[in-house]
Design an enzyme around this catalytic site. Structure first.
Site, short mmCIF file in Angstrom:
data_model
loop_
_atom_site.label_atom_id
_atom_site.label_comp_id
_atom_site.label_asym_id
_atom_site.label_seq_id
_atom_site.Cartn_x
_atom_site.Cartn_y
_atom_site.Cartn_z
N SER A 187 -43.98 -37.37 -30.08
CA SER A 187 -44.67 -36.15 -29.65
C SER A 187 -43.74 -35.00 -29.32
O SER A 187 -44.14 -33.85 -29.41
CB SER A 187 -45.58 -36.47 -28.47
OG SER A 187 -44.85 -37.05 -27.41
N HIS A 215 -50.42 -37.87 -32.52
CA HIS A 215 -49.96 -36.71 -33.29
C HIS A 215 -49.98 -36.94 -34.80
O HIS A 215 -49.56 -36.06 -35.55
CB HIS A 215 -48.56 -36.28 -32.84
CG HIS A 215 -48.58 -35.54 -31.54
ND1 HIS A 215 -48.95 -34.22 -31.44
CD2 HIS A 215 -48.32 -35.95 -30.28
CE1 HIS A 215 -48.89 -33.84 -30.18
NE2 HIS A 215 -48.52 -34.87 -29.45
N LYS A 246 -56.50 -33.69 -30.04
CA LYS A 246 -55.48 -32.83 -30.66
C LYS A 246 -56.04 -32.26 -31.96
O LYS A 246 -56.81 -31.32 -31.92
CB LYS A 246 -54.19 -33.62 -30.81
CG LYS A 246 -53.57 -33.82 -29.43
CD LYS A 246 -52.39 -34.72 -29.37
CE LYS A 246 -51.91 -34.77 -27.91
NZ LYS A 246 -51.12 -35.96 -27.60
C1 LIG Z 1 -51.23 -36.58 -26.23
C2 LIG Z 1 -50.87 -37.99 -26.41
C3 LIG Z 1 -51.65 -39.01 -25.84
C4 LIG Z 1 -52.82 -38.69 -24.95
O1 LIG Z 1 -53.92 -38.24 -25.68
P1 LIG Z 1 -55.06 -37.43 -24.92
O2 LIG Z 1 -56.25 -37.61 -25.78
O3 LIG Z 1 -54.59 -36.02 -24.81
O4 LIG Z 1 -55.23 -38.07 -23.57
C5 LIG Z 1 -51.32 -40.31 -26.10
N1 LIG Z 1 -50.25 -40.62 -26.86
C6 LIG Z 1 -49.46 -39.68 -27.41
C7 LIG Z 1 -48.32 -40.09 -28.27
C8 LIG Z 1 -49.74 -38.33 -27.20
O5 LIG Z 1 -48.96 -37.39 -27.74
#
Ligand SMILES: *Cc1c(COP(=O)(O)O)cnc(C)c1O
Length: 398
Positions: A187, A215, A246
């Site tokens: 990320s 991601h 996302k």
């Molecule tokens: C953003 C993210 C999460 C969390 O996801 P949300 O739906 O925003 O809670 C989990 N794992 C990774 C690798 C992330 O980048």
């Protein structure tokens, strides 16, 4: 108010400020998009995960509004007690189609999907073998489990180092189950996990793989189905986590895998058992978002066109974009104070691009993290590039 707590808080906050690690969110006054108004100022937003521009897509908005009219605004309870609506089931069905899996279970976020799934599938007879750059929600999920996982005991492997992973797997034979866990796309660095090698090692040493595709969802693979699809590893990754927050532009997370895995998480996944279901309008918006992903190649094409252009232009200008292979494009700075200064200078030039520092990344590896998306016009990106060049030459980074 307890004076001991209050003075402790004040001291801690001052320490963060002194170390250039203090965070304060800016106020977004327009919908998520490439160009936004923040704190009263029009800026190009280079820090949103709205990869496909779906957060404000007309079809997704319309699905949410219709669902509010049909279902109201809340699920009313945790799902097994009385909160599973037909839209929740339909959403899980859609995810199965997208991911080409037998079963999927939705949680209220990717974060809770990690903290729900990881401890549920592990016991004190097991070990977790983790990439050192895994996301905080993986780390927290692992800490909630009773399995062996500590770095000090040698169960964390150097970032993407397959020799190190194999060496650890050789030491892990005494455990009942071995879980290898990795981000699909990292990320903060934007590089891709070597999933084919990880899966091959898992198969050789009787381990199973969990991949966190937060991601990669909407970014890699067929219709944005993630890294398992990107590497054609169907049926060989036991647990896939995705986020709906996302690229899908709404909120939520899911675990995709086998039917027994889903049944087990319904019975033992604590955030599923003890936290209220997603609002029905959220589920309906997500169904519409997945339908767009599965039928319209345009948002993903635009995402990648923009990402390639942006990355190449930054490199041509002399910036260090680290090992990024995906739209996540870090611009390496190193020093925390300098990174914070760069963020402030970019803001003055009309660009919102956040400085990412410890504890999100290691100390001394501060960076400006940029996220080109399908929501950006070429004009947005050209304006942002001009600002980066100006600020970068001032700070002797480019
Ligand atoms: C953003 C993210 C999460 C969390 O996801 P949300 O739906 O925003 O809670 C989990 N794992 C990774 C690798 C992330 O980048």
């Amino acid at each position: 108010m307890n004076p001991t707590l209050q003075s402790w808080l004040a001291e801690q906050l001052q320490t963060l400020k002194d170390q250039h690690l203090y965070k304060q969110p800016r106020i977004l006054e327009t919908p998520a998009g490439g160009s936004v108004v923040m704190n009263g100022k029009r800026v190009v937003n280079m820090s949103s995960n709205n990869y496909l521009g779906l957060a404000n897509h007309p079809k997704v908005r319309e699905a949410a509004v219709r669902a509010v009219e049909e279902w109201g605004v809340g699920a009313g309870a945790v799902r097994w007690i009385g909160g599973t609506m037909t839209v929740h089931d339909q959403l899980e069905q859609k995810i199965c189609e997208l991911k080409n899996v037998d079963a999927a279970l939705v949680f209220t976020s990717g974060f809770t999907a990690n903290s729900g799934c990881i401890p549920a599938v592990l016991t004190s007879d097991d070990v977790v073998i983790s990439d050192e750059l895994n996301h905080a929600s993986i780390i927290d999920g692992v800490r909630l489990s009773s399995a062996e996982y500590r770095k000090s005991e040698g169960w964390v492997y150097e970032h993407k180092n397959m020799n190190h992973l194999e060496e650890i797997l050789k030491r892990a034979a005494r455990f009942k189950k071995r879980m290898i866990i990795t981000d699909g796309v990292f990320s903060m660095d934007g590089d891709i996990a070597p999933l084919p090698d990880i899966v091959a090692l898992a198969e050789k040493y009787d381990a199973f793989v969990m991949v966190d595709d937060a991601h990669a969802s909407g970014v890699l693979g067929k219709c944005g189905a993630g890294t398992t699809s990107h590497f054609n590893l169907y049926g060989r990754v036991d647990i896939q986590l995705g986020t709906l927050s996302k690229a899908l532009g709404v909120v939520g997370g899911y675990i995709a895998g086998s039917k027994p895995l889903k049944e087990w998480l319904i019975n033992r996944g604590r955030p599923y058992l003890f936290s209220t279901a997603l609002p029905p309008c959220t589920a309906a918006a997500l169904i519409a978002a997945i339908e767009i992903m599965m039928t319209d190649p345009e948002p993903m094409r635009k995402l990648w066109d923009n990402a390639k252009w942006w990355k190449q232009e930054l490199k041509n200008s002399g910036f260090d974009t680290m090992g990024s292979e995906t739209p996540i494009t870090p611009v390496f700075v190193g020093d925390e104070a300098k990174s914070q200064q760069m963020e402030a200078m970019l803001w003055e030039e009309g660009v919102y691009a956040l400085s990412i520092t410890y504890p999100t990344v290691p100390r001394g590896k501060a960076r400006i993290r940029t996220m080109p998306s399908a929501a950006h016009t070429l004009g947005d990106l050209e304006a942002a590039l001009a600002a980066f060049k100006k600020v970068g030459s001032h700070l002797a980074l480019a």
